[in-house]
Scaffold this active site. Structure first.
Site, PDB file in Angstrom:
ATOM      1  CG  HIS A  95      71.977 122.951  66.653  1.00 19.21           C
ATOM      2  ND1 HIS A  95      71.846 124.326  66.538  1.00 19.21           N
ATOM      3  CD2 HIS A  95      73.168 122.743  67.280  1.00 19.21           C
ATOM      4  CE1 HIS A  95      72.908 124.910  67.065  1.00 19.21           C
ATOM      5  NE2 HIS A  95      73.722 123.986  67.521  1.00 19.21           N
ATOM      6  CG  HIS A 142      74.268 121.290  71.483  1.00 15.21           C
ATOM      7  ND1 HIS A 142      74.852 120.424  70.594  1.00 15.21           N
ATOM      8  CD2 HIS A 142      74.594 122.543  71.044  1.00 15.21           C
ATOM      9  CE1 HIS A 142      75.505 121.108  69.660  1.00 15.21           C
ATOM     10  NE2 HIS A 142      75.364 122.401  69.911  1.00 15.21           N
TER      11      HIS A 142
END
Length: 655
Positions: free
Chosen positions: A549, A564
């Protein structure tokens, strides 16, 4: 160039070889441990001393078991130093593998020597024998600690992801279960096969030596399989700023990691209980039932059922979570002890009861191992440095504590109950049988109940909390990446483009306060309209996070950039994310880094906002979002954020 995280560069064949090799190592590890902690003491109490003087035999047995207990407890004191030593090991063969190979080889040779009377020294010079025995035993125990700590410390080196660790550990535990179970299946058949005199089902010294030789060969071979067949990988998250050294620092580190300490206390009490019970099962079959060969049938059934329980462990924790799995297993074990205490000589009741006690042990081992493994990141977040082997040395330390105390208890119980050299089932008195059963069933039951209470009240490091910790560690990535002096000559604007299609948002507006407050760094956010993430500049990939992620990359100007994706998405454990790069890879502006499935994020109930943050922002100045808020942009198409390299006078100056 950085080494690859999470086996990303290995082919499917290499991954298969690595996992199979690791499973072989677990197999050999438990063959050795089973022989040492359970069956070696049977050899000591029934065959090592046969002077014809029962009082002398019993006295020497008590001396030997006391020596074993004392030496193993003393060795426990240096176990954390062994873990620290391994943490500081750096060789071209890896950090852990040299210790697995060296430790496995030396311990196997020492164990083989201990399965002898050292050329009759035990009778000709009994007290000299005790001294030599002590030297051989402590040497074996220390090198076994190096091997065991190094072997199980490889788990965090393979992955940061809790689910991946569970799969890897389950694979290894299959080998471990086979090893621990198979040694019990073959011990008496092998001993009796190679014995000249079967001595009422307990064999003779020749048979026990043959058993020790086979265990030693398996120990050496499987250690070398691990050394040759596995590959250690590295990651920026695994790097320490400094080593943890010294007596005070080591125990300070352990003491401050409260979750490690609570699970250690739980497992320590539990380990003493199960080791006492497990060590006495063969005595039960031999001296209460009078049928030692049935022990092999019991262990064979145990292997099959344990393999099934280990194989379904990942599904169990997915559905019920670790706390419930642990509690259920303890309940089954306590019920098994109660049934076992009532079984008498009924083989059917004995095998059902014994399996109720034995089978959950493999699952509890995995639960504890996962919590201890997760406490590596817990300690890293809390203490500011990572101590893998130091933390993971706790589990084998506690196993050995349980084994040490149980060996001492078993030796004394064997003497008190009359289960020593020359004894048979017919020679055991009613009083001896009662004392034996009290120690075999009553004491372990009390210890297991105490362990459960501590675990349920104090162990709070759940799977969810661990995922949050990994995400917090991700947010600290890159802060210490410095800009080289030669890079500071150019004070031109550094331009960042959006890595993903979407609407530009100020970083202060995002839902995650750690990002919004600027604690992670300086940058901007994007509400994505597409799931393809691209490199906003030429860079080197420095961190590929296991949950996929997020990605960390460093530009030629020294900008450490964290991209992110979403908030809370760490709990998806990589589902819906595909990483297209590996650590150490050089990328050009516009190269695709990640692809994510946005509907999967929204279906899971998480925020899909992409944050783009300069984490080593103190090395730069003049941060500006140059694109209007809410403007729709195409990835890597226009300037969104600018900054300048700082001089020593203006580092960290904001907008």
């Amino acid at each position: 160039m950085e080494k690859v995280n999470d086996l990303a560069k290995q082919s499917p064949m290499q991954k298969a070889i690595s996992r199979i090799s690791y499973a072989f190592g677990a197999f050999g590890n438990d063959v050795f441990y089973g022989a040492l902690s359970t069956y070696f003491i049977m050899f000591v109490t029934t065959h090592l001393f046969n002077t014809g003087d029962k009082a002398q035999n019993d006295r020497m047995i008590m001396y030997i078991t006391a020596i074993i207990t004392i030496l193993r407890v003393v060795e426990l004191i240096i176990d954390p130093f062994i873990g620290n030593w391994i943490d500081r090991t750096k060789t071209r063969f890896g950090q852990f593998k040299p210790w697995v190979v060296i430790g496995g080889t030396i311990t196997s040779i020492m164990l083989l020597l201990l399965f002898t009377d050292l050329g009759g020294l035990n009778q000709s010079h009994p007290y000299l024998y005790l001294i030599v025995f002590a030297i051989l035993y402590i040497t074996m125990d220390i090198f076994y600690a190096f091997k065991d700590v190094a072997f199980w410390s490889m788990i965090p080196a393979l992955s940061f992801n809790s689910k991946e660790r569970e799969r890897t550990s389950s694979f290894a535990r299959i080998g471990s279960t086979l090893g621990g179970g198979l040694v019990g299946v073959v011990v008496m058949p092998l001993v009796l096969f190679f014995s000249v005199n079967q001595v009422n089902g307990t064999g003779d010294s020749r048979g026990w030596f043959a058993f020790g030789l086979i265990v030693a060969l398996v120990g050496i071979a499987t250690s070398w399989v691990v050394g040759l067949g596995t590959k250690e990988v590295q990651s920026d998250l695994r790097k320490n700023v400094k080593d943890t050294v010294g007596f005070k620092q080591i125990f300070s580190t352990l003491a401050k990691n409260d979750q490690l300490m609570w699970i250690a206390l739980t497992y320590g009490i539990y380990a003493i209980g199960i080791n006492i019970e497990n060590s006495l099962v063969l005595y039960y079959f031999t001296f209460i039932m009078g049928k030692s060969t049935l022990f092999s049938i019991f262990q064979g059934v145990n292997i099959v059922i344990s393999l099934i329980s280990v194989s379904i462990f990942p599904k169990l924790v997915d559905r019920f979570n670790r706390r419930r799995v642990f509690a259920t297993c303890i309940g089954i074990m306590l019920a098994g002890l109660l049934l076992f205490s009532l079984a008498g000589k009924s083989f059917a009741m004995v095998i059902v009861a014994a399996e109720m006690f034995q089978v959950p042990q493999a699952v509890i081992f995995l639960v504890v191992l996962m919590i201890i493994s997760d406490s590596v990141e817990y300690g890293q977040l809390k203490l500011g440095h990572r101590d893998e082997s130091l933390t993971l040395s706790i589990r084998p330390l506690l196993d050995k504590l349980g084994g040490a105390l149980s060996n001492g208890v078993v030796g004394q119980v064997a003497v008190i109950a009359g289960m020593t050299t020359g004894a048979t089932a017919a020679s055991i008195t009613a009083s001896g049988a009662f004392k034996f059963k009290f120690m075999m069933f009553g004491v372990p039951a009390v210890l297991l109940f105490i362990a459960f209470i501590i675990f349920w009240r104090k162990s709070t490091l759940t799977e969810k909390r661990h995922a949050e910790i990994v995400d917090e560690l991700a947010k600290t990535w890159g802060k210490n990446i410095a800009v080289e002096q030669e890079e500071t000559r150019n004070v031109q604007n550094i331009v960042l483009t959006a890595p993903v299609d979407g609407q530009i948002k100020p970083l202060t507006s995002v839902s995650d306060q750690t990002f919004a407050s600027g604690q992670v760094g300086r940058g901007f956010a994007v509400e994505p309209t597409d799931g393809k993430v691209y490199a906003p500049f030429d860079a080197t990939i420095k961190q590929v996070f296991p949950t996929r992620h997020a990605v960390g990359l460093v530009s030629e100007d020294g900008v450490a950039l964290l991209i992110h994706i979403g908030f809370g998405t760490v709990h998806m454990n990589g589902t819906g994310f595909v990483s297209l790069v590996t650590e150490g890879q050089t990328v050009k502006k516009g190269d695709q880094l990640i692809e994510f499935w946005d509907p999967a994020i929204k279906k899971a109930g998480y925020d899909d906002t992409v944050t783009v943050v300069v984490t080593n922002w103190q090395n730069f100045t003049d941060f500006n979002v140059v694109t209007p808020v809410d403007k729709q942009v195409t990835a890597v198409s226009e300037a969104v954020f600018t900054l300048k390299q700082a001089t020593n006078d203006n580092k960290g100056v904001s907008e």
